[in-house]
Design a protein around this motif. Sequence first.
Motif, mmCIF file in Angstrom:
data_model
loop_
_atom_site.group_PDB
_atom_site.id
_atom_site.type_symbol
_atom_site.label_atom_id
_atom_site.label_comp_id
_atom_site.label_asym_id
_atom_site.label_seq_id
_atom_site.Cartn_x
_atom_site.Cartn_y
_atom_site.Cartn_z
ATOM 1 N N ARG A 18 -22.574 9.531 55.591
ATOM 2 C CA ARG A 18 -22.813 10.851 54.972
ATOM 3 C C ARG A 18 -21.648 11.345 54.128
ATOM 4 N NH1 ARG A 18 -23.075 14.533 60.433
ATOM 5 N NH2 ARG A 18 -21.043 13.940 61.206
ATOM 6 N N THR A 19 -20.429 11.082 54.543
ATOM 7 C CA THR A 19 -19.281 11.528 53.743
ATOM 8 C C THR A 19 -19.126 10.659 52.496
ATOM 9 O OG1 THR A 19 -18.179 12.261 55.753
ATOM 10 C CG2 THR A 19 -16.805 11.987 53.808
ATOM 11 N N ARG A 20 -19.239 9.364 52.673
ATOM 12 C CA ARG A 20 -19.051 8.425 51.561
ATOM 13 C C ARG A 20 -20.088 8.620 50.452
ATOM 14 N NH1 ARG A 20 -18.238 1.997 52.300
ATOM 15 N NH2 ARG A 20 -17.766 1.546 50.138
ATOM 16 N N TYR A 21 -21.344 8.874 50.838
ATOM 17 C CA TYR A 21 -22.416 8.987 49.850
ATOM 18 C C TYR A 21 -22.824 10.423 49.544
ATOM 19 C CZ TYR A 21 -22.754 3.993 50.383
ATOM 20 O OH TYR A 21 -22.467 2.652 50.402
ATOM 21 N N GLY A 22 -22.222 11.396 50.217
ATOM 22 C CA GLY A 22 -22.492 12.805 49.917
ATOM 23 C C GLY A 22 -23.825 13.316 50.440
ATOM 24 N N TRP A 23 -24.368 12.663 51.481
ATOM 25 C CA TRP A 23 -25.616 13.153 52.066
ATOM 26 C C TRP A 23 -25.313 14.383 52.895
ATOM 27 C CZ3 TRP A 23 -25.902 7.683 54.311
ATOM 28 C CH2 TRP A 23 -26.344 6.778 53.347
ATOM 29 N N ARG A 24 -25.932 15.487 52.571
ATOM 30 C CA ARG A 24 -25.730 16.710 53.349
ATOM 31 C C ARG A 24 -26.660 16.759 54.550
ATOM 32 N NH1 ARG A 24 -26.314 21.562 49.671
ATOM 33 N NH2 ARG A 24 -25.631 22.616 51.530
ATOM 34 N N THR A 25 -27.837 16.128 54.412
ATOM 35 C CA THR A 25 -28.817 16.141 55.492
ATOM 36 C C THR A 25 -29.385 14.739 55.688
ATOM 37 O OG1 THR A 25 -30.689 16.585 54.040
ATOM 38 C CG2 THR A 25 -29.523 18.510 54.911
ATOM 39 N N ILE A 77 -30.751 3.877 62.282
ATOM 40 C CA ILE A 77 -30.912 4.752 61.110
ATOM 41 C C ILE A 77 -30.048 5.999 61.265
ATOM 42 C CG2 ILE A 77 -32.539 6.215 59.851
ATOM 43 C CD1 ILE A 77 -34.692 4.048 60.535
ATOM 44 N N ARG A 78 -30.078 6.593 62.457
ATOM 45 C CA ARG A 78 -29.238 7.785 62.693
ATOM 46 C C ARG A 78 -27.757 7.445 62.573
ATOM 47 N NH1 ARG A 78 -33.433 8.803 66.472
ATOM 48 N NH2 ARG A 78 -32.263 7.771 68.121
ATOM 49 N N ALA A 79 -27.341 6.293 63.137
ATOM 50 C CA ALA A 79 -25.933 5.877 63.064
ATOM 51 C C ALA A 79 -25.506 5.636 61.621
ATOM 52 C CB ALA A 79 -25.717 4.624 63.909
ATOM 53 N N ALA A 80 -26.393 5.046 60.821
ATOM 54 C CA ALA A 80 -26.080 4.807 59.406
ATOM 55 C C ALA A 80 -25.879 6.129 58.673
ATOM 56 C CB ALA A 80 -27.199 4.003 58.752
ATOM 57 N N PHE A 81 -26.694 7.125 58.998
ATOM 58 C CA PHE A 81 -26.526 8.436 58.378
ATOM 59 C C PHE A 81 -25.151 9.011 58.709
ATOM 60 C CE2 PHE A 81 -26.708 13.061 59.172
ATOM 61 C CZ PHE A 81 -26.735 13.480 57.861
ATOM 62 N N ILE A 82 -24.801 8.977 59.976
ATOM 63 C CA ILE A 82 -23.511 9.541 60.402
ATOM 64 C C ILE A 82 -22.360 8.777 59.747
ATOM 65 C CG2 ILE A 82 -21.990 9.846 62.396
ATOM 66 C CD1 ILE A 82 -24.604 10.424 64.023
ATOM 67 N N ALA A 83 -22.465 7.446 59.675
ATOM 68 C CA ALA A 83 -21.392 6.632 59.096
ATOM 69 C C ALA A 83 -21.262 6.830 57.591
ATOM 70 C CB ALA A 83 -21.646 5.158 59.410
#
Length: 126
Positions: free
Chosen positions: A78-85, A70-76
Amino acid sequence: MNRPAPRKSSLAGTSPLTPPPAPEPAPADTNVPPVVQAKTTSGGVLSQRSGEKYPRLNYYVPDVETAGRIRAAFIAGRTRYGWRTFSDMQAAAVLAVVEQLEREINDGQPFEPTAAGAVPPGRSVE
């Protein structure tokens, strides 16, 4: 030779035993929305803890590997989907499931919000 006057400290005349005078209250910010309280069918009231900017939701995952994925998916992503947190990613994922359930179960209508504490804690007894 002219010597500059010594500066006065803002702590002059205070001690740890006597608190400093209270600061003047800041002017009210009119752009901050009030905490909304919505009644639910169960009679409960949705509310936010005082001083808390966002309501909190917690969950557990089955193991360390799942948490790492889950953490790796966030890092991968975050830029593509615009997740800030990390919370942005989790909210987007959960809301996708909520919208699917609203379409399948509730004729496409949003579910009525349920008060905090209405969901039983722990595993269901079956």
